[in-house]
Every structure is written in C-alpha cells, then in structure tokens.
Design a protein around this motif. Structure first.
Motif, mmCIF file in Angstrom:
data_model
loop_
_atom_site.group_PDB
_atom_site.id
_atom_site.type_symbol
_atom_site.label_atom_id
_atom_site.label_comp_id
_atom_site.label_asym_id
_atom_site.label_seq_id
_atom_site.Cartn_x
_atom_site.Cartn_y
_atom_site.Cartn_z
ATOM 1 N N ALA A 100 0.811 -1.216 0.000
ATOM 2 C CA ALA A 100 0.000 0.000 0.000
ATOM 3 C C ALA A 100 0.849 1.272 0.000
ATOM 4 O O ALA A 100 0.493 2.267 -0.637
ATOM 5 N N VAL A 101 1.963 1.253 0.708
ATOM 6 C CA VAL A 101 2.763 2.460 0.912
ATOM 7 C C VAL A 101 3.912 2.590 -0.086
ATOM 8 O O VAL A 101 4.447 3.693 -0.279
ATOM 9 N N VAL A 155 7.859 6.150 -2.844
ATOM 10 C CA VAL A 155 8.672 6.521 -4.012
ATOM 11 C C VAL A 155 8.359 7.955 -4.440
ATOM 12 O O VAL A 155 9.263 8.765 -4.688
ATOM 13 N N ALA A 156 7.070 8.288 -4.527
ATOM 14 C CA ALA A 156 6.675 9.646 -4.926
ATOM 15 C C ALA A 156 7.135 10.672 -3.904
ATOM 16 O O ALA A 156 7.546 11.786 -4.256
ATOM 17 N N TYR A 157 7.089 10.302 -2.640
ATOM 18 C CA TYR A 157 7.469 11.224 -1.555
ATOM 19 C C TYR A 157 8.969 11.514 -1.567
ATOM 20 O O TYR A 157 9.391 12.670 -1.448
ATOM 21 N N VAL A 158 9.768 10.475 -1.725
ATOM 22 C CA VAL A 158 11.227 10.631 -1.651
ATOM 23 C C VAL A 158 11.799 11.245 -2.930
ATOM 24 O O VAL A 158 12.673 12.119 -2.877
ATOM 25 N N PHE A 159 11.295 10.832 -4.088
ATOM 26 C CA PHE A 159 11.903 11.232 -5.347
ATOM 27 C C PHE A 159 11.119 12.292 -6.109
ATOM 28 O O PHE A 159 11.623 12.856 -7.077
ATOM 29 N N GLY A 160 9.897 12.572 -5.678
ATOM 30 C CA GLY A 160 9.084 13.563 -6.379
ATOM 31 C C GLY A 160 8.207 12.913 -7.435
ATOM 32 O O GLY A 160 8.580 11.897 -8.029
ATOM 33 N N ARG A 161 7.054 13.501 -7.647
ATOM 34 C CA ARG A 161 6.084 12.916 -8.580
ATOM 35 C C ARG A 161 6.566 12.964 -10.032
ATOM 36 O O ARG A 161 6.205 12.112 -10.838
#
Length: 197
Positions: free
Chosen positions: A118-119, A124-130
């Motif tokens: 789920a996370v 991935v989006a949080y650490v590396f950006g969308r």
C-alpha cells in the motif's frame, strides 16, 4: 524521466527498493505458508483454512488502513511503523500455540503485511518527487522479485527443522535490516524543516 544509468548510480533507489523488496518478501513467505503453519500447530484443515481466510481479509483491510495512515503521517514514518508492527506480529508466532494466539497472529500479522504494497508507491513519490515517480518506481519494483525467496526460505527452513520458527526469526532479522536502511533514506520533510531554520 530519469535515465537508467543515473538510477543505477543513485544509492537511494537501491535503499528504497530493498526496503520494500524485503517487506514484500516477508509478506509473501508468511502468507504463502499460513495454512500449513496452522495445520502444523494442530488445527484441523477447516480451522486452518478459516484462520488463513481471516488473515487474508485482514490483509486486504490493512492496505486501506495503511494508506489512510500515510495520508496523516509521511510515507517514510508510516513505513517505519509498518516495519515495527510486522516485527511485533511475527513475534506472536513464538508465543505458546493455542487458538487465541493463532487468532491474534492471523488478525494482527494479516493486517500488517499488506502495508508494504500500500505504501510503496507513496514512498517513491514522496522521496523522489512525482515528476520522477515512473522512472524510479520501475527501477525499485525490480527488487520486488526477491519475494520469491520468501517461499523458498519458509519451505527450506521447515524441511530441515520441521518448524517455522527459524523462518520467522529470519524474517524478523530482515525487518530489522529494512528499518536500518530506512534510517538512511532522505526525508524531504526533514530537509525543508532544516532549511527553514
């Protein structure tokens, strides 16, 4: 878009991929052997299957729960919590075997193991950006292939020891390793806080 050669040189991609790869490996191994484990504890086939179905149901509900939690905490904090909860859940396997501890294991562990799936994309989006999500997620998802080791570990340890305890101890060790790796993952929120000081 990020070229693969840049991804291969970025240790952060390996850390994130390995953290969730280990978590999904653990989940696959544990869930894949639930029915045999409950049978090994002395429950009849119907009861063992009922416990397995309960764990699967809690796993499905757990994905919604952990997704909800990550909306309030950062994905990295949520992942830390998932790892800790899975360590505690796996530890239940070492309690004296009876219907109550089996029920606790099915509900608690079932609800925790689904959290990694789920996370994972959120982290991935949080650490590396969308804007870099697709490239990094494809790269990090390659580590999910190690989930096959979960089945192998469970089967081989049981074959040699006639118990699943060794496999659960191994998975606890892998969760500790994942937690340590997580401590070295760059947290964008923390960087912003430090920049504001």
């Amino acid at each position: 878009f990020i070229p693969w050669k840049d991804l291969l040189r970025n240790p952060e991609c390996y850390r994130v991929g390995l953290i969730f790869g280990l978590g999904i490996m653990m989940a696959a191994g544990v869930v894949g052997q639930l029915k045999p484990r409950f049978s090994d504890l002395g429950f009849n086939d119907y009861t063992a299957m009922a416990f397995m179905c309960l764990a699967a149901f809690c796993g499905a509900m757990g994905k919604f729960f952990w997704g909800w939690v990550s909306d309030f905490l950062t994905p990295l904090k949520t992942t830390k919590l998932i790892i800790i909860c899975n360590i505690l859940g796996l530890s239940v396997a070492f309690l004296p075997a009876n219907i109550y501890t089996a029920l606790l294991f099915a509900v608690y562990t079932g609800g925790c193991v689904g959290g990694f799936w789920a996370v994972f994309p959120n982290a991935v989006a949080y650490v590396f950006g969308r804007d870099r999500f697709v490239s990094v997620y494809r790269f990090a998802s390659a580590f999910v292939s190690i989930k096959a080791l979960g089945y192998y570990v469970m089967g081989m340890i049981y074959e040699y020891t006639h118990s699943y305890d060794g496999a659960y101890a191994f998975f606890i060790g892998m969760m500790v390793l994942a937690f340590i790796l997580l401590l070295f993952v760059h947290d964008p929120a923390r960087t912003k806080e430090e920049a504001g000081k």
